[in-house]
Write a protein that holds these residues in place. Structure first.
Motif, mmCIF file in Angstrom:
data_model
loop_
_atom_site.group_PDB
_atom_site.id
_atom_site.type_symbol
_atom_site.label_atom_id
_atom_site.label_comp_id
_atom_site.label_asym_id
_atom_site.label_seq_id
_atom_site.Cartn_x
_atom_site.Cartn_y
_atom_site.Cartn_z
ATOM 1 N N VAL A 108 0.857 -1.178 0.000
ATOM 2 C CA VAL A 108 0.000 0.000 0.000
ATOM 3 C C VAL A 108 0.898 1.234 0.000
ATOM 4 N N THR A 141 -4.106 -1.586 5.605
ATOM 5 C CA THR A 141 -3.116 -0.758 6.288
ATOM 6 C C THR A 141 -3.307 -0.840 7.794
ATOM 7 N N LEU A 201 -1.525 6.283 4.754
ATOM 8 C CA LEU A 201 -1.081 5.374 3.693
ATOM 9 C C LEU A 201 -2.308 4.724 3.067
ATOM 10 N N GLY A 202 -2.306 4.627 1.759
ATOM 11 C CA GLY A 202 -3.443 4.046 1.051
ATOM 12 C C GLY A 202 -4.317 5.092 0.394
#
Length: 180
Positions: free
Chosen positions: A29, A140, A94-95
């Motif tokens: 990711v 995540t 994140l992602g």
């Protein structure tokens, strides 16, 4: 290395029987640029590598690999060249698109690319909102606000330093509160 910009997902490919990189072996990711076009589409070749790299906005990234121009693959930013200064809010995003154009990864993934993708590795940046990649998009992990280790990346495998590495894993079971 293929980076699906619209899915914020990286897929690493290994060689097939003919020596071509067609076998998906690892998914990561990531966070790409938050502004349209800040992470460029195209085919690039990696060049320079840095254990620590100064980033825009007085920040630093670990395990940076240059993709093109100022665009690099690197860890989530830190306030200093110190592993206990992680920008936790960036890690928790994140992602989703969040960078100035670079490709941000968890420390373990940035280090994997740094260690395993030699200079000259092909990087393809593309968009496919319907399909993150053949291995899917990994889930995540989030760091709770105020956690005592919140300024460390929990995926950083520096055993001697990272306090996350002193914790034993826990499993919490969620009971079904239905009729039975």
């Amino acid at each position: 290395v293929k980076i699906n910009r619209s899915a914020n997902c990286v897929t690493i490919y290994g060689k097939d029987a003919e020596g071509n990189y067609t076998v998906p072996v690892k998914a990561m990711v990531c966070s790409v640029g938050k502004n349209a076009g800040s992470t460029p589409l195209g085919v690039f070749r990696t060049s320079d590598k840095y254990i620590w790299r100064y980033l825009y906005g007085n920040q630093y990234g670990q395990y940076a690999t240059r993709v093109v121009g100022s665009i690099m693959i690197h860890s989530v930013p830190y306030l200093q060249q110190a592993k206990d200064t992680l920008k936790t809010d960036y890690y928790n995003r994140l992602g989703s698109p969040d960078s100035m154009g670079c490709i941000r990864l968890a420390c373990i993934d940035a280090k994997w690319i740094y260690d395993n993708c030699e200079k000259g590795t092909t990087v393809i940046v593309y968009d496919d909102a319907q399909n993150p990649g053949p291995l899917g998009k990994p889930e995540t992990m989030k760091i709770l606000e105020g956690h005592p280790y919140g300024n460390w990346d929990p995926t950083d495998l520096t055993k001697e330093e990272n306090p996350w590495n002193t914790e034993l894993p826990s499993i919490y079971l969620q009971r079904d509160m239905g009729d039975g």
